[in-house]
Design a protein around this motif. Structure first.
Motif: not given
Length: 290
Positions: A77-81
């Motif tokens: 995913s591109y989730n920054p976490f």
């Protein structure tokens, strides 16, 4: 040699061909099942994996072991976490999950009575390759370890003193540096196996693990689960020395060492022609084969 060269020495073409053939066969089998499939189901279509994709998949699996995420899909995913640029650059999340679902190492012909038939061929190939590329030094270590696993498995173990309390138990023969030379997976009690005669099951296990390294002058270190007077005597006939702790209730223990009452910091030891025994503070603490 580079790290990939070392990896190829153990995971050679025979191992990769086994994984490639077994995975594609199992993927085709899942595709032909009569389970209802939705439009976007991963099992609706299966494209056979190539050797390049298998290499990418194994590389991501190794990298995944160093990253903590709640679910695998977060890695893509591109989730920054959770964002990691390598995963999306190498494979899509959907393709990775499809390969993971079909990943298999079962050969075309296998023994159905063997509880480890799904990994037996892979395990044998990896052990054979590991032994062929490395020659151990004199000191060897014999112990067990636990692989964390909480799924459904008939021979899953629970050992409260281990860091991973639930999992799969391994009996391992390693070098003093931790390189695994031989191993066996505990797969439960075999009711069809004949009862041991003069040699106990533990001694048979030790002799199997040490089989390729007997009569070569090695020195094996082990704890009181494996060690015994009779085992050390047998190993000595194979020109293999041993050192380890010893349980008080084991047969053939010297009575004078066991029954001697010692004060704090006192010790007692006895020796015969081949074996030496030592007791510290009332407990047998070690045995060394001359």
């Amino acid at each position: 040699m580079s790290p990939i060269d070392v990896f190829r020495q153990i995971w050679n073409n025979d191992v990769m061909n086994l994984l490639l053939t077994s995975t594609n066969t199992y993927g085709a089998k899942l595709l032909n099942t009569n389970r209802p499939k939705t439009r976007n189901s991963r099992s609706r279509e299966f494209k056979p994996i190539t050797e390049s994709e298998l290499n990418k998949f194994l590389g991501l699996c190794i990298l995944q072991g160093m990253i903590k995420v709640p679910i695998i899909r977060k890695l893509f995913s591109y989730n920054p976490f959770y964002y990691h640029p390598i995963f999306l650059h190498v494979l899509s999340g959907r393709r990775f999950e499809q390969i993971l679902r079909c990943f298999n190492a079962t050969p075309a012909v296998f023994d159905e009575q063997d509880r480890l038939h799904k990994v037996r061929s892979l395990l044998d190939l990896v052990k054979q390759n590991s032994n062929s590329v490395y020659s151990p030094c004199e000191a060897l270590s014999l112990d067990e370890s636990m692989l964390l696993f909480r799924g459904r498995l008939v021979f899953r173990q629970y050992i409260k003193n281990k860091k991973s309390k639930y999992g799969i138990k391994f009996y391992e023969l390693t070098t003093h540096e931790g390189y695994i030379l031989n191993l066996e997976i505990y797969h439960g009690r075999d009711r069809n196996q004949p009862k041991p005669g003069k040699t106990s099951k533990t001694e048979e296990l030790v002799l199997r693990l040490l089989g390729p390294y007997l009569n070569k002058g090695h020195h094996v270190y082990m704890d009181n689960f494996y060690n015994s007077v009779s085992l050390s005597s047998k190993l000595l006939t194979y020109k293999t020395h041993s050192t380890g702790t010893l349980r008080v209730d084991r047969r053939s223990n010297p009575a004078v060492v066991i029954n001697k009452k010692l004060r704090k910091a006192e010790h007692i030891w006895r020796k015969n022609k081949t074996l030496a025994y030592m007791s510290v503070s009332g407990r047998i603490n070690g045995m060394y084969v001359r």
